[in-house]
Design a protein around this motif. Sequence first.
Motif, short mmCIF file in Angstrom:
data_model
loop_
_atom_site.label_atom_id
_atom_site.label_comp_id
_atom_site.label_asym_id
_atom_site.label_seq_id
_atom_site.Cartn_x
_atom_site.Cartn_y
_atom_site.Cartn_z
N ARG A 1 -17.85 -0.44 15.81
CA ARG A 1 -16.47 -0.90 15.57
C ARG A 1 -16.22 -2.27 16.17
O ARG A 1 -15.31 -2.99 15.74
N GLY A 2 -17.00 -2.61 17.19
CA GLY A 2 -16.76 -3.86 17.91
C GLY A 2 -15.53 -3.79 18.78
O GLY A 2 -14.91 -4.81 19.07
N GLN A 3 -15.17 -2.58 19.22
CA GLN A 3 -13.93 -2.40 19.96
C GLN A 3 -13.99 -1.10 20.76
O GLN A 3 -14.51 -0.09 20.30
N LEU A 4 -13.47 -1.15 21.98
CA LEU A 4 -13.40 0.03 22.83
C LEU A 4 -12.35 1.00 22.29
O LEU A 4 -11.21 0.60 22.01
N THR A 5 -12.73 2.25 22.13
CA THR A 5 -11.80 3.27 21.64
C THR A 5 -11.03 3.88 22.80
O THR A 5 -11.63 4.29 23.80
N HIS A 6 -9.70 3.96 22.66
CA HIS A 6 -8.87 4.55 23.70
C HIS A 6 -8.33 5.93 23.32
O HIS A 6 -8.00 6.72 24.21
N THR A 7 -8.22 6.21 22.04
CA THR A 7 -7.63 7.47 21.60
C THR A 7 -8.24 7.89 20.28
O THR A 7 -8.95 7.10 19.64
N ASP A 8 -7.98 9.12 19.88
CA ASP A 8 -8.52 9.66 18.63
C ASP A 8 -7.64 9.19 17.48
O ASP A 8 -6.57 9.75 17.22
N GLY A 9 -8.09 8.14 16.78
CA GLY A 9 -7.29 7.56 15.71
C GLY A 9 -7.09 8.48 14.52
O GLY A 9 -6.15 8.29 13.74
N SER A 10 -7.95 9.49 14.37
CA SER A 10 -7.81 10.39 13.22
C SER A 10 -6.57 11.27 13.33
O SER A 10 -6.18 11.90 12.34
N LYS A 11 -5.96 11.32 14.50
CA LYS A 11 -4.80 12.17 14.70
C LYS A 11 -3.49 11.49 14.29
O LYS A 11 -2.43 12.11 14.34
N PHE A 12 -3.57 10.22 13.92
CA PHE A 12 -2.34 9.48 13.60
C PHE A 12 -2.40 8.92 12.19
O PHE A 12 -3.44 8.47 11.72
N GLU A 13 -1.25 8.95 11.54
CA GLU A 13 -1.14 8.40 10.19
C GLU A 13 0.23 7.72 10.05
O GLU A 13 1.27 8.35 10.30
N LEU A 14 0.20 6.45 9.71
CA LEU A 14 1.44 5.71 9.54
C LEU A 14 2.31 6.35 8.47
O LEU A 14 1.84 6.65 7.37
N GLY A 15 3.56 6.54 8.81
CA GLY A 15 4.50 7.14 7.88
C GLY A 15 4.55 8.65 7.95
O GLY A 15 5.48 9.27 7.43
N ARG A 16 3.56 9.27 8.62
CA ARG A 16 3.55 10.74 8.75
C ARG A 16 3.95 11.16 10.16
O ARG A 16 4.90 11.93 10.34
N ASN A 17 3.23 10.68 11.19
CA ASN A 17 3.60 11.04 12.56
C ASN A 17 3.71 9.82 13.47
O ASN A 17 3.78 9.94 14.68
N ILE A 18 3.71 8.65 12.85
CA ILE A 18 3.92 7.41 13.59
C ILE A 18 4.59 6.43 12.63
O ILE A 18 4.31 6.44 11.43
N ALA A 19 5.54 5.62 13.13
CA ALA A 19 6.33 4.73 12.25
C ALA A 19 7.03 5.55 11.16
O ALA A 19 6.85 5.32 9.98
N THR A 20 7.84 6.51 11.60
CA THR A 20 8.41 7.49 10.66
C THR A 20 9.88 7.29 10.33
O THR A 20 10.43 8.03 9.51
N THR A 21 10.55 6.33 10.94
CA THR A 21 11.97 6.14 10.64
C THR A 21 12.14 5.80 9.16
O THR A 21 11.50 4.87 8.67
N PRO A 22 13.00 6.55 8.43
CA PRO A 22 13.14 6.34 6.98
C PRO A 22 13.67 4.95 6.64
O PRO A 22 14.61 4.45 7.27
N GLY A 23 13.06 4.32 5.68
CA GLY A 23 13.49 3.00 5.23
C GLY A 23 12.69 2.55 4.04
O GLY A 23 11.79 3.26 3.56
N LYS A 24 13.00 1.36 3.55
CA LYS A 24 12.29 0.82 2.39
C LYS A 24 12.03 -0.67 2.60
O LYS A 24 12.82 -1.36 3.26
N VAL A 25 10.92 -1.13 2.03
CA VAL A 25 10.65 -2.56 2.00
C VAL A 25 11.52 -3.17 0.90
O VAL A 25 11.43 -2.76 -0.26
N VAL A 26 12.38 -4.12 1.28
CA VAL A 26 13.33 -4.68 0.32
C VAL A 26 13.09 -6.15 0.01
O VAL A 26 13.76 -6.74 -0.85
N HIS A 27 12.16 -6.76 0.72
CA HIS A 27 11.90 -8.20 0.52
C HIS A 27 10.48 -8.46 0.99
O HIS A 27 9.99 -7.83 1.93
N GLU A 28 9.81 -9.41 0.34
CA GLU A 28 8.40 -9.65 0.66
C GLU A 28 8.02 -11.09 0.37
O GLU A 28 8.45 -11.69 -0.61
N THR A 29 7.22 -11.65 1.27
CA THR A 29 6.61 -12.97 1.09
C THR A 29 5.12 -12.83 1.40
O THR A 29 4.69 -11.78 1.88
#
Length: 579
Positions: free
Chosen positions: A187-215
């Motif tokens: 990986r080229g990086q020291l692992t601190h935690t089990d990344g397989s236990k987290f998924e964006l939008g499922r159990n992390i970064a879960t506050t409901p919202g929408k992308v409304v603008h993009e550049t």
Amino acid sequence: MMKQDVIDGPDLAEMQHWTRLIGRAQQMILERSADLAERAFKIRSLEAHPNLEKIAEIQTQMAGKGMAMWEQFLARANPLAGNMETASPADLDRRFADPRWRDNPVFDLIRQIYLLASEYMLQLADSVDGLDVHEKEKLRFMTQRLVEAASPANFPFTNPLVVEKTIETRGENLLTGLQHLLTDLDRGQLTHTDGSKFELGRNIATTPGKVVHETPLYQLIQYGPTTQTVLETPLVIFPPWINRFYILDLNPQKSFVRWAVEQGLTVFMVSWKSADASLADIDLADYVDAQIDAIDAVRDLLEVPSVHTIGYCVAGTVLSATLALLAARGEADKVASATFFTAQVDFTQAGDLGLFVDDEQIALVDSLATEGFLDGRYLAATFNLLRGQDLIWNYVVNNYLLGNAYPEFDLLYWNGDTTNLPARWHHSYLADFYRDNRLAQPGGLMIHDVPIDLRLVKTPAYIQAGIEDHIAPACSVWKIMDYFAGERRFVLAGSGHIAGVVNPPAARKYQYWTSEAPQASFEAFRKAAQENKGSWWPDWMQWLRDHNAAEVDATGARIPGTGKFTAIEEAPGRYVRMR
């Protein structure tokens, strides 16, 4: 060596053997320390030279401490001597907190010899004369990192926990640790935690919202309201692009975003794109333009004259330049208030990160950039080095030597979710901000041919710092108070760069300090400030309401995707998933 031997310790004959062996080891360490220090003196400066009088004094002190240490060690082998153990500084060191370091006389001696040698090396580094302040701090910093790496806790045969675990598992811990090491090398990086236990939008970064603008540089997320009415003036958050935005939305219990929404704010979050070759030419002006673009997009969407803003760390540094540019253009009223989370504008006291910034170091960083961007893993390694014991060696022991399973910790998952930086911007940031301190100089930086002068900023500002911040020291963050011309409120939070910011009121942790009377300096603030228990978030929310408490119904464009900006995708968006 059997497990029982590890627990009960050696007999008198073995003690005598270890006395000779470890005595020689101590001598080797001290001789090596002196050699390394001598090399450092020669490399750092032709004017640098060791202070022989100081060194003689240090050696005398070390000899006295060493003699006391040997006497206590030998007394433990004499059954007639009774209990002669006394409290040791080693007992206060978290690396040696496990009682097995004390129960066995040999391991007890090993840790105390190490701490004595460490003290010797650090004092030796301080005994150099002829170096300027920056070079002397750099020498001490590098000596401290060397001392951390040399800890006996970091080696399998000098760590009693590892020895015992190896015996218990018949070496399986070392095999598991080797697998962890090989995976991290890939990986080229020291692992601190089990990344397989987290998924964006499922159990992390879960506050409901929408992308409304993009550049091409960022996505703008709008979060859905949870109250019937909301404050008329919305909030736009600019997180640092050195890391992912969801440090402010880790989970429902820790989320600053969710909490702010629950307080009746219409919250927008900028999600920066991790740099690739397409962003090679991005520089300071592009980030300033992006902040103004986001501000204007929200004003247009909600049809409001102004917005509240937050700038975290480097995004706060750039927000100060954005405010100065808007002021110079006569457009300062687009921003109703600006909040700064652990941000710096004057880098004269920027802490240990400043030790990495000189022509030689900048050239080295430039050489690491390929295809116009710097791999975020290099930055992660640098930040980890600032807290080497907590973020490197602690995990070397647990992951590689003990072979322990990785913990499930959302903060560590975020810490390892690195982002790439545009090489042009990163070079400018190191050279113009850290090395040359040009932002603090009126006209020192130009954006679109406009000289940047922080003294023009009259936007009300809420300035938060962390008392234990090792990235943006509180005394450095305070300097915003010295440049801005408008209303300013400074709040000093307990803890550091992350926990000092992400401290929800429900956790009832830490404290914060405020002073209602104006103070002339950070030192004066510290003397006058009153301590308040818990989170500073409610203080900030009250400060916002004091500036504009007007509310509107949470309908129409206040609901993501229902205004003139149609929803592009669900939060947290795809930019945050790009590597």
